[in-house]
Design a protein around this motif. Structure first.
Motif, PDB file in Angstrom:
ATOM      1  N   ALA A  28      10.157   1.261  -3.601  1.00  0.00           N
ATOM      2  CA  ALA A  28      10.586   1.838  -4.875  1.00  0.00           C
ATOM      3  C   ALA A  28      12.073   1.586  -5.093  1.00  0.00           C
ATOM      4  O   ALA A  28      12.835   1.479  -4.140  1.00  0.00           O
ATOM      5  CB  ALA A  28      10.295   3.336  -4.885  1.00  0.00           C
ATOM      6  N   ARG A  29      12.467   1.471  -6.368  1.00  0.00           N
ATOM      7  CA  ARG A  29      13.873   1.308  -6.732  1.00  0.00           C
ATOM      8  C   ARG A  29      14.416   2.660  -7.194  1.00  0.00           C
ATOM      9  O   ARG A  29      13.865   3.274  -8.117  1.00  0.00           O
ATOM     10  CB  ARG A  29      14.030   0.282  -7.840  1.00  0.00           C
ATOM     11  N   VAL A  30      15.475   3.121  -6.541  1.00  0.00           N
ATOM     12  CA  VAL A  30      16.086   4.410  -6.882  1.00  0.00           C
ATOM     13  C   VAL A  30      16.699   4.320  -8.278  1.00  0.00           C
ATOM     14  O   VAL A  30      17.456   3.404  -8.579  1.00  0.00           O
ATOM     15  CB  VAL A  30      17.153   4.815  -5.833  1.00  0.00           C
ATOM     16  N   LYS A  31      16.322   5.286  -9.141  1.00  0.00           N
ATOM     17  CA  LYS A  31      16.846   5.332 -10.507  1.00  0.00           C
ATOM     18  C   LYS A  31      18.034   6.275 -10.620  1.00  0.00           C
ATOM     19  O   LYS A  31      19.031   5.953 -11.233  1.00  0.00           O
ATOM     20  CB  LYS A  31      15.772   5.838 -11.483  1.00  0.00           C
ATOM     21  N   GLY A  83      19.732   2.005  -7.732  1.00  0.00           N
ATOM     22  CA  GLY A  83      19.560   0.571  -7.516  1.00  0.00           C
ATOM     23  C   GLY A  83      19.068   0.212  -6.128  1.00  0.00           C
ATOM     24  O   GLY A  83      18.604  -0.910  -5.905  1.00  0.00           O
ATOM     25  N   ASP A  84      19.158   1.140  -5.161  1.00  0.00           N
ATOM     26  CA  ASP A  84      18.680   0.874  -3.795  1.00  0.00           C
ATOM     27  C   ASP A  84      17.168   0.659  -3.799  1.00  0.00           C
ATOM     28  O   ASP A  84      16.445   1.294  -4.570  1.00  0.00           O
ATOM     29  CB  ASP A  84      18.977   2.064  -2.861  1.00  0.00           C
ATOM     30  N   ILE A  85      16.698  -0.213  -2.912  1.00  0.00           N
ATOM     31  CA  ILE A  85      15.272  -0.403  -2.698  1.00  0.00           C
ATOM     32  C   ILE A  85      14.909   0.373  -1.432  1.00  0.00           C
ATOM     33  O   ILE A  85      15.512   0.156  -0.383  1.00  0.00           O
ATOM     34  CB  ILE A  85      14.897  -1.896  -2.514  1.00  0.00           C
ATOM     35  N   VAL A  86      13.953   1.289  -1.561  1.00  0.00           N
ATOM     36  CA  VAL A  86      13.547   2.126  -0.431  1.00  0.00           C
ATOM     37  C   VAL A  86      12.090   1.901  -0.057  1.00  0.00           C
ATOM     38  O   VAL A  86      11.255   1.685  -0.930  1.00  0.00           O
ATOM     39  CB  VAL A  86      13.729   3.638  -0.703  1.00  0.00           C
ATOM     40  N   ARG A  87      11.812   1.968   1.250  1.00  0.00           N
ATOM     41  CA  ARG A  87      10.434   2.007   1.743  1.00  0.00           C
ATOM     42  C   ARG A  87      10.148   3.471   2.017  1.00  0.00           C
ATOM     43  O   ARG A  87      10.913   4.137   2.719  1.00  0.00           O
ATOM     44  CB  ARG A  87      10.287   1.191   3.023  1.00  0.00           C
ATOM     45  N   VAL A 139      16.285   3.108   3.077  1.00  0.00           N
ATOM     46  CA  VAL A 139      16.829   2.008   2.282  1.00  0.00           C
ATOM     47  C   VAL A 139      16.609   0.688   3.018  1.00  0.00           C
ATOM     48  O   VAL A 139      17.004   0.538   4.173  1.00  0.00           O
ATOM     49  CB  VAL A 139      18.334   2.216   2.002  1.00  0.00           C
ATOM     50  N   VAL A 140      15.972  -0.275   2.356  1.00  0.00           N
ATOM     51  CA  VAL A 140      15.758  -1.605   2.940  1.00  0.00           C
ATOM     52  C   VAL A 140      16.664  -2.640   2.308  1.00  0.00           C
ATOM     53  O   VAL A 140      16.933  -3.688   2.897  1.00  0.00           O
ATOM     54  CB  VAL A 140      14.278  -2.067   2.848  1.00  0.00           C
ATOM     55  N   SER A 141      17.161  -2.361   1.092  1.00  0.00           N
ATOM     56  CA  SER A 141      18.065  -3.287   0.416  1.00  0.00           C
ATOM     57  C   SER A 141      18.979  -2.495  -0.513  1.00  0.00           C
ATOM     58  O   SER A 141      18.521  -1.601  -1.225  1.00  0.00           O
ATOM     59  CB  SER A 141      17.263  -4.317  -0.387  1.00  0.00           C
ATOM     60  N   ALA A 142      20.259  -2.840  -0.477  1.00  0.00           N
ATOM     61  CA  ALA A 142      21.236  -2.178  -1.336  1.00  0.00           C
ATOM     62  C   ALA A 142      22.266  -3.205  -1.785  1.00  0.00           C
ATOM     63  O   ALA A 142      22.568  -4.155  -1.055  1.00  0.00           O
ATOM     64  CB  ALA A 142      21.921  -1.039  -0.591  1.00  0.00           C
ATOM     65  N   GLU A 143      22.796  -3.003  -2.980  1.00  0.00           N
ATOM     66  CA  GLU A 143      23.813  -3.896  -3.513  1.00  0.00           C
ATOM     67  C   GLU A 143      25.158  -3.187  -3.499  1.00  0.00           C
ATOM     68  O   GLU A 143      25.258  -2.023  -3.905  1.00  0.00           O
ATOM     69  CB  GLU A 143      23.446  -4.299  -4.946  1.00  0.00           C
ATOM     70  N   SER A 144      26.187  -3.876  -3.030  1.00  0.00           N
ATOM     71  CA  SER A 144      27.529  -3.290  -2.968  1.00  0.00           C
ATOM     72  C   SER A 144      28.179  -3.339  -4.347  1.00  0.00           C
ATOM     73  O   SER A 144      27.716  -4.060  -5.234  1.00  0.00           O
ATOM     74  CB  SER A 144      28.384  -4.068  -1.966  1.00  0.00           C
ATOM     75  N   PRO A 145      29.288  -2.602  -4.542  1.00  0.00           N
ATOM     76  CA  PRO A 145      30.004  -2.672  -5.824  1.00  0.00           C
ATOM     77  C   PRO A 145      30.486  -4.098  -6.142  1.00  0.00           C
ATOM     78  O   PRO A 145      30.654  -4.446  -7.305  1.00  0.00           O
ATOM     79  CB  PRO A 145      31.192  -1.727  -5.627  1.00  0.00           C
ATOM     80  N   ALA A 146      30.651  -4.929  -5.110  1.00  0.00           N
ATOM     81  CA  ALA A 146      31.082  -6.318  -5.311  1.00  0.00           C
ATOM     82  C   ALA A 146      29.908  -7.218  -5.709  1.00  0.00           C
ATOM     83  O   ALA A 146      30.094  -8.404  -5.983  1.00  0.00           O
ATOM     84  CB  ALA A 146      31.740  -6.852  -4.039  1.00  0.00           C
ATOM     85  N   GLY A 147      28.684  -6.670  -5.713  1.00  0.00           N
ATOM     86  CA  GLY A 147      27.509  -7.436  -6.116  1.00  0.00           C
ATOM     87  C   GLY A 147      26.805  -8.162  -4.990  1.00  0.00           C
ATOM     88  O   GLY A 147      25.862  -8.912  -5.227  1.00  0.00           O
TER      89      GLY A 147
END
Length: 193
Positions: free
Chosen positions: A79-82, A131-135, A158-166
């Motif tokens: 799921a993508r955290v909203k 924006g984080d992707i969680v299992r 969290v399995v994937s996260a994007e930093s403020p730098a993208g």
């Protein structure tokens, strides 16, 4: 096969687990000992296989339209955290057991379901960001708007996260992720992969 004309909707009680086995489009709740519908459609009762040790009839729901994967209690979802709030985080469910969903399903991760220990010390903003992707594990159907999800196991979070730098962040511990571009470290409830 006995086909009933009765239409059923998700969450509707179909019978007791002592009398029926859950088939496609249904699930059995160990807490209540009832079989519930997990999708909208027509109910049918199938006889058990003659060589099956379990001779209870099987209840199935035939959907009225083709559908993708549907979250059920006990399955793993991506799921993508909203939105992250003080006591919970909301997320859009994208995949159920490696199958993508066609419809929109919303999940809620409550503060008490983030981790198994020190539940009262959980800071939601230090566990997830938008924006984080969680299992996560589906706990139950929750209320009418969302499924209740849990990340209270080592392999969940969290399995994937994007930093403020993208950039895609790299996990450096079970509570931290680091941006490979800036070196900035952020708090997360990281899944052990």
């Amino acid at each position: 096969m006995e086909v009933e004309t009765e239409m059923v909707t998700p969450g509707e009680v179909l019978g007791k687990t002592m009398e029926l086995r859950a088939g496609k489009g249904t699930y059995a709740s160990p807490e209540t000992n009832f079989v519930y519908a997990s999708l909208t459609g027509r109910r049918s009762i199938l006889p058990p296989a003659s060589d099956s040790p379990d001779q209870r009839p099987i209840v199935e729901i035939t959907g009225h339209k083709p559908h993708g994967a549907v979250p059920e209690p006990g399955c793993i979802v991506l799921a993508r955290v909203k939105k992250v709030m003080a006591k919970m985080a909301s997320a859009d469910i994208m995949c159920v057991d490696k199958k993508s969903v066609r419809e929109k399903f919303t999940g809620i991760i409550r503060q008490q379901d983030v981790r198994a220990t020190e539940i009262d010390k959980v800071d939601m903003h230090a566990s997830f960001r938008a924006g984080d992707i969680v299992r996560a594990l589906v706990l139950s159907l929750g209320d009418a708007r969302a499924y209740y999800l849990s990340t209270a196991k080592n392999e969940l979070g969290v399995v994937s996260a994007e930093s403020p730098a993208g950039a895609t962040m790299i996990p450096i511990s079970w509570t931290e992720m680091q941006c490979p571009v800036t070196g900035q470290i952020e708090q997360r409830k990281v899944a052990k992969i």
